[in-house]
Scaffold this motif. Structure first.
Motif, PDB file in Angstrom:
ATOM      1  N   THR A 131     123.107  16.612 -38.792  1.00  0.00           N
ATOM      2  CA  THR A 131     124.311  17.411 -38.544  1.00  0.00           C
ATOM      3  C   THR A 131     124.591  17.534 -37.055  1.00  0.00           C
ATOM      4  OG1 THR A 131     123.921  18.699 -40.558  1.00  0.00           O
ATOM      5  CG2 THR A 131     125.399  19.653 -38.926  1.00  0.00           C
ATOM      6  N   ARG A 132     123.545  17.742 -36.252  1.00  0.00           N
ATOM      7  CA  ARG A 132     123.733  17.840 -34.810  1.00  0.00           C
ATOM      8  C   ARG A 132     124.292  16.540 -34.250  1.00  0.00           C
ATOM      9  NH1 ARG A 132     124.993  21.872 -32.527  1.00  0.00           N
ATOM     10  NH2 ARG A 132     124.403  20.919 -30.561  1.00  0.00           N
ATOM     11  N   LEU A 166     136.746  12.472 -25.381  1.00  0.00           N
ATOM     12  CA  LEU A 166     137.341  11.185 -25.047  1.00  0.00           C
ATOM     13  C   LEU A 166     138.858  11.252 -25.171  1.00  0.00           C
ATOM     14  CD1 LEU A 166     136.334   8.402 -24.175  1.00  0.00           C
ATOM     15  CD2 LEU A 166     136.353   7.722 -26.580  1.00  0.00           C
ATOM     16  N   GLU A 167     139.316  11.917 -26.224  1.00  0.00           N
ATOM     17  CA  GLU A 167     140.756  12.074 -26.414  1.00  0.00           C
ATOM     18  C   GLU A 167     141.364  12.903 -25.287  1.00  0.00           C
ATOM     19  OE1 GLU A 167     142.956  11.076 -28.706  1.00  0.00           O
ATOM     20  OE2 GLU A 167     141.565   9.856 -29.868  1.00  0.00           O
ATOM     21  N   LEU A 168     140.673  13.995 -24.916  1.00  0.00           N
ATOM     22  CA  LEU A 168     141.196  14.878 -23.875  1.00  0.00           C
ATOM     23  C   LEU A 168     141.176  14.215 -22.501  1.00  0.00           C
ATOM     24  CD1 LEU A 168     139.519  18.257 -24.922  1.00  0.00           C
ATOM     25  CD2 LEU A 168     141.927  17.642 -25.152  1.00  0.00           C
ATOM     26  N   SER A 169     140.213  13.298 -22.294  1.00  0.00           N
ATOM     27  CA  SER A 169     140.071  12.677 -20.970  1.00  0.00           C
ATOM     28  C   SER A 169     140.997  11.485 -20.780  1.00  0.00           C
ATOM     29  CB  SER A 169     138.620  12.234 -20.753  1.00  0.00           C
ATOM     30  OG  SER A 169     138.278  11.208 -21.667  1.00  0.00           O
ATOM     31  N   THR A 170     141.775  11.132 -21.797  1.00  0.00           N
ATOM     32  CA  THR A 170     142.684   9.988 -21.676  1.00  0.00           C
ATOM     33  C   THR A 170     144.096  10.390 -22.120  1.00  0.00           C
ATOM     34  OG1 THR A 170     141.971   9.243 -23.866  1.00  0.00           O
ATOM     35  CG2 THR A 170     140.913   8.238 -21.970  1.00  0.00           C
ATOM     36  N   PRO A 171     144.736  11.317 -21.413  1.00  0.00           N
ATOM     37  CA  PRO A 171     146.086  11.721 -21.811  1.00  0.00           C
ATOM     38  C   PRO A 171     147.122  10.667 -21.422  1.00  0.00           C
ATOM     39  CG  PRO A 171     145.474  12.822 -19.778  1.00  0.00           C
ATOM     40  CD  PRO A 171     144.269  12.036 -20.219  1.00  0.00           C
ATOM     41  N   SER A 173     131.337  14.039 -32.839  1.00  0.00           N
ATOM     42  CA  SER A 173     132.695  14.564 -32.951  1.00  0.00           C
ATOM     43  C   SER A 173     133.172  15.149 -31.626  1.00  0.00           C
ATOM     44  CB  SER A 173     132.743  15.639 -34.049  1.00  0.00           C
ATOM     45  OG  SER A 173     134.011  16.255 -34.125  1.00  0.00           O
ATOM     46  N   GLN A 174     132.299  15.887 -30.948  1.00  0.00           N
ATOM     47  CA  GLN A 174     132.660  16.464 -29.654  1.00  0.00           C
ATOM     48  C   GLN A 174     132.923  15.380 -28.621  1.00  0.00           C
ATOM     49  OE1 GLN A 174     129.271  19.009 -28.986  1.00  0.00           O
ATOM     50  NE2 GLN A 174     130.247  20.773 -29.932  1.00  0.00           N
TER      51      GLN A 174
END
Length: 282
Positions: free
Chosen positions: A139-140, A152-157, A146-147
């Motif tokens: 689970t970890r 990754l999504e937030l760092s590539t706007p 997931s984090q």
């Protein structure tokens, strides 16, 4: 035969003294968690696990790998995943299972039959405790993965800089996984905004080596296949010298020192393309 007698005795003991054992189990586990879970929540979790284990022992003896323990393992999966999300360690999670040995030991180790049953139960609980550690670790890993994807999504706007112009300000290291995200988001932004100009700004990229350059080229080629002109901005003197030393060439891909220069170029190029299109239409 002896194991069957031990399992039968254990089942009778678990059934007749359920309330006492569950209450002691809850207190024992609660002391290790230092109040981070309420007694009511612990009582619910451990009570369900206790009843499932009692039923499993009645149906399958003390063989933890038998199908009779399917519900027990399902509850342990749920408990492990919940504790992992709540920030508990694998040890704290496994102790919830191991503590039952401490609860039952005084009542079982009074004679040979009871001692044999306790030893079999201890092996069973050891197996189930290790099972919780495995599920907790799994689970970890899922949470961390997931984090990482979210970061990754937030760092590539991809941002709209002007009408028909989108930009991707990159910060940090550019690797294969991130390049794929950049490419997908950039291509989707080109479609959504109906843009014909894209700017990839590498001002925040600390170093550009051959691998990073190849990643940038792949993104540029993908944007061109969508009919967009792609400009690379933020090419600092140090990066330019490194690229020259490595023999990396961007060919006919426009490069600019600053984002402002790239935006001016993109607007001028878009205007030129519109003029050419209007002339062709005439």
């Amino acid at each position: 035969m002896a194991s069957e007698i031990g399992a039968q005795r254990l089942h009778e003991l678990l059934t007749t003294q359920r309330e006492e054992f569950v209450a002691t189990w809850v207190r024992t586990v609660g002391a290790t968690l230092h109040g981070r879970l309420s007694d009511a929540e612990l009582a619910r979790e451990l009570g369900e696990l206790y009843d499932a284990m009692t039923n499993a022992i009645a149906g399958g003896g003390l063989a933890g790998r038998s199908s009779a323990f399917g519900e027990v393992r399902s509850l342990l999966v749920e408990l492990s995943r919940t504790r992992a999300r709540q920030g508990f360690t694998p040890t704290e999670t496994a102790v919830s299972v191991f503590a039952l040995k401490q609860v039952l030991e005084p009542s079982l180790t009074t004679d040979k039959t009871g001692s044999d049953a306790y030893l079999a139960l201890a092996r069973l609980l050891d197996d189930l405790g290790l099972f919780t550690v495995e599920e907790h670790a799994r689970t970890r890993e899922e949470i961390i993965s997931s984090q990482a994807e979210q970061l990754l999504e937030l760092s590539t706007p991809v941002v709209k800089l002007w009408e028909g112009v989108v930009g991707v300000p990159l910060v940090g290291t550019l690797d294969s996984a991130r390049t794929q995200v950049v490419m997908e988001k950039l291509l989707q932004a080109l479609v959504d905004s109906n843009s014909t100009q894209a700017i990839i700004d590498i001002t925040g990229v600390p170093t550009v080596d051959t691998q990073v350059a190849q990643h940038l080229l792949k993104t540029v080629v993908a944007a061109r296949m969508m009919g967009a002109t792609c400009t690379i901005s933020g090419v600092r003197p140090q990066i330019a010298q490194t690229l020259v030393a490595l023999g990396v060439e961007f060919g006919d891909i426009p490069t600019k020192a600053t984002l402002a220069d790239a935006l001016r170029f993109a607007l001028a190029d878009a205007e030129r393309q519109r003029a050419l299109a209007a002339g062709g239409a005439l």
